[in-house]
Design a protein around this motif. Structure first.
Motif, PDB file in Angstrom:
ATOM      1  N   ILE A 172      12.750   5.330  82.796  1.00 46.10           N
ATOM      2  CA  ILE A 172      12.369   6.445  81.816  1.00 46.10           C
ATOM      3  C   ILE A 172      10.769   6.523  81.889  1.00 46.10           C
ATOM      4  O   ILE A 172      10.260   7.801  81.865  1.00 46.10           O
ATOM      5  N   TYR A 173      10.256   5.622  82.043  1.00 53.20           N
ATOM      6  CA  TYR A 173       8.775   5.515  82.369  1.00 53.20           C
ATOM      7  C   TYR A 173       8.187   6.375  83.433  1.00 53.20           C
ATOM      8  O   TYR A 173       7.406   7.266  83.104  1.00 53.20           O
ATOM      9  N   LYS A 174       8.962   6.533  84.457  1.00 54.52           N
ATOM     10  CA  LYS A 174       8.612   7.083  85.832  1.00 54.52           C
ATOM     11  C   LYS A 174       9.228   8.550  85.450  1.00 54.52           C
ATOM     12  O   LYS A 174       9.128   9.135  86.528  1.00 54.52           O
ATOM     13  N   ASP A 175       9.793   9.011  84.374  1.00 52.37           N
ATOM     14  CA  ASP A 175      10.234  10.070  84.127  1.00 52.37           C
ATOM     15  C   ASP A 175      11.346  10.446  85.329  1.00 52.37           C
ATOM     16  O   ASP A 175      11.755  11.564  85.601  1.00 52.37           O
ATOM     17  N   ARG A 176      12.115   9.515  85.729  1.00 55.98           N
ATOM     18  CA  ARG A 176      13.276   9.440  86.655  1.00 55.98           C
ATOM     19  C   ARG A 176      14.741   9.962  86.024  1.00 55.98           C
ATOM     20  O   ARG A 176      15.742  10.626  86.421  1.00 55.98           O
ATOM     21  N   ILE A 177      14.715   9.267  84.553  1.00 60.85           N
ATOM     22  CA  ILE A 177      15.817   9.563  83.709  1.00 60.85           C
ATOM     23  C   ILE A 177      15.656   9.951  82.314  1.00 60.85           C
ATOM     24  O   ILE A 177      14.291   9.577  81.663  1.00 60.85           O
ATOM     25  N   GLU A 178      16.356  10.492  81.673  1.00 58.46           N
ATOM     26  CA  GLU A 178      16.252  10.713  80.258  1.00 58.46           C
ATOM     27  C   GLU A 178      16.935   9.459  79.465  1.00 58.46           C
ATOM     28  O   GLU A 178      17.879   8.871  80.028  1.00 58.46           O
ATOM     29  N   TYR A 194      28.428  -4.511  80.119  1.00 56.99           N
ATOM     30  CA  TYR A 194      29.810  -4.486  80.547  1.00 56.99           C
ATOM     31  C   TYR A 194      30.334  -5.818  81.254  1.00 56.99           C
ATOM     32  O   TYR A 194      29.727  -6.327  82.357  1.00 56.99           O
ATOM     33  N   PHE A 195      31.598  -6.443  80.896  1.00 58.07           N
ATOM     34  CA  PHE A 195      31.696  -7.838  81.089  1.00 58.07           C
ATOM     35  C   PHE A 195      31.906  -8.173  82.788  1.00 58.07           C
ATOM     36  O   PHE A 195      31.350  -9.104  82.974  1.00 58.07           O
ATOM     37  N   PRO A 196      32.418  -7.281  83.554  1.00 60.94           N
ATOM     38  CA  PRO A 196      32.575  -7.560  84.881  1.00 60.94           C
ATOM     39  C   PRO A 196      31.229  -7.905  85.590  1.00 60.94           C
ATOM     40  O   PRO A 196      31.267  -8.842  86.484  1.00 60.94           O
ATOM     41  N   LEU A 197      30.077  -7.339  85.089  1.00 56.42           N
ATOM     42  CA  LEU A 197      28.832  -7.475  85.851  1.00 56.42           C
ATOM     43  C   LEU A 197      27.815  -8.247  84.947  1.00 56.42           C
ATOM     44  O   LEU A 197      26.748  -8.732  85.287  1.00 56.42           O
ATOM     45  N   LEU A 198      28.220  -8.939  83.912  1.00 61.41           N
ATOM     46  CA  LEU A 198      27.275  -9.172  82.680  1.00 61.41           C
ATOM     47  C   LEU A 198      26.535 -10.447  83.324  1.00 61.41           C
ATOM     48  O   LEU A 198      25.500 -10.741  83.020  1.00 61.41           O
ATOM     49  N   VAL A 199      27.459 -11.448  83.695  1.00 59.01           N
ATOM     50  CA  VAL A 199      26.676 -12.770  83.764  1.00 59.01           C
ATOM     51  C   VAL A 199      26.332 -12.983  85.306  1.00 59.01           C
ATOM     52  O   VAL A 199      25.402 -14.042  85.393  1.00 59.01           O
ATOM     53  N   ALA A 200      26.766 -12.387  86.338  1.00 59.89           N
ATOM     54  CA  ALA A 200      26.211 -12.634  87.729  1.00 59.89           C
ATOM     55  C   ALA A 200      26.279 -11.289  88.584  1.00 59.89           C
ATOM     56  O   ALA A 200      26.297 -11.407  89.598  1.00 59.89           O
ATOM     57  N   GLY A 201      25.847 -10.255  87.798  1.00 56.65           N
ATOM     58  CA  GLY A 201      25.952  -8.966  88.760  1.00 56.65           C
ATOM     59  C   GLY A 201      27.105  -8.329  88.996  1.00 56.65           C
ATOM     60  O   GLY A 201      28.265  -8.875  88.703  1.00 56.65           O
ATOM     61  N   PRO A 202      27.206  -7.363  89.773  1.00 50.82           N
ATOM     62  CA  PRO A 202      25.787  -6.791  90.589  1.00 50.82           C
ATOM     63  C   PRO A 202      24.592  -6.277  89.694  1.00 50.82           C
ATOM     64  O   PRO A 202      25.064  -5.828  88.369  1.00 50.82           O
ATOM     65  N   ILE A 203      23.515  -6.303  89.789  1.00 49.34           N
ATOM     66  CA  ILE A 203      22.453  -5.537  89.091  1.00 49.34           C
ATOM     67  C   ILE A 203      22.554  -4.080  89.246  1.00 49.34           C
ATOM     68  O   ILE A 203      22.430  -3.310  90.204  1.00 49.34           O
ATOM     69  N   GLU A 204      23.023  -3.301  88.173  1.00 46.42           N
ATOM     70  CA  GLU A 204      23.515  -1.998  88.255  1.00 46.42           C
ATOM     71  C   GLU A 204      22.306  -1.147  87.874  1.00 46.42           C
ATOM     72  O   GLU A 204      21.023  -1.664  87.501  1.00 46.42           O
ATOM     73  N   ARG A 205      22.283   0.096  88.086  1.00 50.21           N
ATOM     74  CA  ARG A 205      21.121   1.249  87.554  1.00 50.21           C
ATOM     75  C   ARG A 205      21.494   2.031  86.652  1.00 50.21           C
ATOM     76  O   ARG A 205      22.819   2.425  86.799  1.00 50.21           O
ATOM     77  N   ALA A 206      21.099   2.430  85.747  1.00 45.68           N
ATOM     78  CA  ALA A 206      21.443   3.458  84.801  1.00 45.68           C
ATOM     79  C   ALA A 206      21.942   4.904  85.541  1.00 45.68           C
ATOM     80  O   ALA A 206      22.971   5.455  85.103  1.00 45.68           O
ATOM     81  N   THR A 207      21.245   4.866  86.582  1.00 44.96           N
ATOM     82  CA  THR A 207      21.698   6.091  87.274  1.00 44.96           C
ATOM     83  C   THR A 207      22.839   6.258  87.890  1.00 44.96           C
ATOM     84  O   THR A 207      23.636   7.275  88.190  1.00 44.96           O
ATOM     85  N   HIS A 208      23.563   5.166  88.259  1.00 44.75           N
ATOM     86  CA  HIS A 208      24.774   4.927  88.718  1.00 44.75           C
ATOM     87  C   HIS A 208      25.982   4.375  87.595  1.00 44.75           C
ATOM     88  O   HIS A 208      26.949   5.142  87.686  1.00 44.75           O
ATOM     89  N   LEU A 209      25.622   3.769  86.756  1.00 52.42           N
ATOM     90  CA  LEU A 209      26.756   3.326  85.823  1.00 52.42           C
ATOM     91  C   LEU A 209      26.666   4.099  84.675  1.00 52.42           C
ATOM     92  O   LEU A 209      27.814   4.471  84.235  1.00 52.42           O
ATOM     93  N   LEU A 210      25.657   4.657  84.007  1.00 47.08           N
ATOM     94  CA  LEU A 210      25.777   5.302  82.809  1.00 47.08           C
ATOM     95  C   LEU A 210      26.291   6.571  83.004  1.00 47.08           C
ATOM     96  O   LEU A 210      27.323   6.984  81.959  1.00 47.08           O
ATOM     97  N   PRO A 211      26.475   7.481  84.047  1.00 46.65           N
ATOM     98  CA  PRO A 211      27.294   8.320  84.160  1.00 46.65           C
ATOM     99  C   PRO A 211      28.700   8.392  84.085  1.00 46.65           C
ATOM    100  O   PRO A 211      29.867   9.171  83.785  1.00 46.65           O
ATOM    101  N   GLN A 212      29.137   7.138  84.770  1.00 51.29           N
ATOM    102  CA  GLN A 212      30.745   6.712  84.678  1.00 51.29           C
ATOM    103  C   GLN A 212      30.987   6.435  83.104  1.00 51.29           C
ATOM    104  O   GLN A 212      32.305   6.619  83.008  1.00 51.29           O
ATOM    105  N   ILE A 213      30.041   5.802  82.465  1.00 46.11           N
ATOM    106  CA  ILE A 213      30.428   5.428  81.199  1.00 46.11           C
ATOM    107  C   ILE A 213      30.868   6.761  80.405  1.00 46.11           C
ATOM    108  O   ILE A 213      31.496   6.397  79.369  1.00 46.11           O
TER     109      ILE A 213
END
Length: 478
Positions: free
Chosen positions: A142-148, A162-181
């Protein structure tokens, strides 16, 4: 709640069934239910730290909105550094405070000063390194103006928790996971079956490979002072397969579980032990963390744009920080330093991107040169894993010293310590063969022989699962 526990065996089908029954009610209800299930999943470990997760989520959601609303750079920077500072502050207090306090006291004692610092002695909140990095990538983008910023608090909270990744990843990006949510999901049986196959393969890696190797790796490292060179070599190799089976197994279960809900997660492993140099190894091991440090630390530091000195400096920084991210112990820092040393010749000779494709992609077997390169890379990785596994740097060097003494008196000393010891080496050879013939896919169950492979793996899982304990995954501690 562990992926390899009976509790999860009950939890997952219930959540899966209710989740798809709610599809007719709409996406918002589905996301609310999935978020509630994720919080329940986390609370099963320790409900008290659920408040820390909620606070971290709320902080990043709020500061993200404030940065977007800022009318000048100064205000935007204030909200950005507030989020980064608090997030790293929590991570530092819970994960690193006791380490620094103890290390500083030991440093002063070398000069004759006795210092007694107050230590917290608190339990490390499971998954804190992972969900903190989820939030950090979000506010940085957000700071770099890459996403809203995400304005729906439920959707953002689900992205973090999101429980499948909550405790040990993978480390997700908002650009990849949020659109699917935010996008309606439609149940696809092919995807669900693929997810089940990946879960089974992940359980095999954890229960059959990792937990079996752990029996001997733990014993040998705990008795390294009285073990000969052959035993120590086997102990190091067993730990290499333990940590790979454990962590890549977790990632496979996470990715497969997520597919059941119609959501794709970032791939975290891509057959790293078939790498031909250490640079390729790090493109295939814990991919989500390596790419995170590349994008949010290496590139901002200047990346490869400057001269050779800058490249070397930045490489050592990301490896040292990566090592320290793994745990509050000098062993992890030295592990990162050693990997940076491995990487250095490739960087200087500009050969760090020579192997971008999987080895022998269109062939059944590697060439002699490829095989020797893979063996060398594996040996280098195994040596580094000794520091990762040891309790202290001095213990790691002592382990290596005894390993290099070429003392073979007594043969394979580990053979008499526990069950199925004669079968472990053939089991690992079978696993390597299975992985080699599966290296073009995420898991082995594709192609003409996928059902035969599935039957073999399920039988192996049932046979070894009878004896296996539901042990924690190694990366839960990070």
């Amino acid at each position: 709640m562990l992926f390899n526990s009976l509790a999860f065996l009950v939890f997952l089908p219930v959540v899966f069934g209710v989740y798809w029954l709610l599809a007719r009610k709409g996406l918002k209800i589905q996301n609310v239910f999935l978020l509630s299930a994720s919080y329940f999943f986390y609370a099963c470990w320790d409900w008290r730290f659920l408040f820390l997760l909620l606070f971290s989520t709320g902080l990043d959601y709020f500061t993200g909105l404030k940065m977007a609303e800022s009318h000048n750079l100064r205000t935007k920077k204030f909200w950005f550094w507030l989020s980064v500072g608090i997030n790293l502050g929590f991570l530092g207090v819970f994960k690193y405070y006791d380490f620094f306090a103890t290390s500083f006291a030991e440093f002063l004692s070398n000069f004759g000063f006795e210092a007694h610092f107050w230590t917290l002695k608190v339990i490390l909140p499971v998954g804190i390194s992972f969900y903190t990095f989820h939030g950090l990538s979000y506010v940085i983008d957000i700071y770099k103006d890459r996403i809203e910023p995400e304005r729906n608090p439920v959707d953002y909270a689900l992205f973090v928790s999101y429980f499948p990744l909550l405790v040990a990843g993978p480390i997700e990006r908002a650009t990849h996971l949020l659109p699917q949510i935010k996008k309606p999901r439609i149940f696809k049986s092919e995807k669900a079956i693929d997810g089940l196959h990946q879960i089974i393969w992940g359980l095999f890696k954890k229960i059959v490979i990792a937990d079996s190797c752990a029996t001997y790796a733990d014993y040998i490292f705990d008795h390294s002072d009285s073990s000969n060179s052959l035993t120590l070599a086997l102990g190091a190799v067993y730990f290499a397969f333990q940590i790979y089976g454990d962590f890549s197994g977790y990632s496979d279960i996470a990715l497969g579980t997520s597919k059941l809900f119609g959501i794709d997660l970032l791939r975290n492993f891509n057959y790293p032990y078939f790498s031909r140099d250490i640079a390729e190894f790090w493109r295939r091991w814990h991919i989500s963390l390596s790419s995170w440090f590349r994008d949010y630390l290496y590139v901002p530091l200047g990346g490869s744009r400057g001269g050779m000195w800058m490249k070397i400096r930045n490489t050592f920084i990301i490896f040292l920080v990566s090592g320290f991210w793994h745990g509050a112990n000098w062993t992890f820092v030295f592990w990162g330093f050693l990997n940076a040393l491995y990487f250095l010749p490739l960087l200087v000779s500009n050969r760090n991107r020579n192997h971008l494709e999987i080895v022998a992609k269109d062939r059944n077997f590697p060439t002699v040169s490829e095989f020797l390169r893979m063996m060398l890379t594996f040996v280098l990785a195994v040596i580094a894993w000794i520091f990762f596994r040891s309790e202290s740097v001095s213990q790691a060097f002592s382990y290596l010293k005894r390993l290099a003494s070429f003392d073979f008196n007594g043969g394979m000393q580990y053979l008499g310590i526990d069950r199925y010891s004669p079968e472990l080496l053939p089991l690992l050879l079978f696993f390597i063969w299975f992985e080699w013939h599966s290296r073009l896919g995420e898991h082995p169950f594709f192609g003409k022989s996928r059902y035969l492979k599935l039957v073999v793996i399920v039988i192996g899982l049932l046979l070894w699962g009878v004896y296996s304990k539901a042990s924690d995954f190694i990366y839960f501690q990070f």
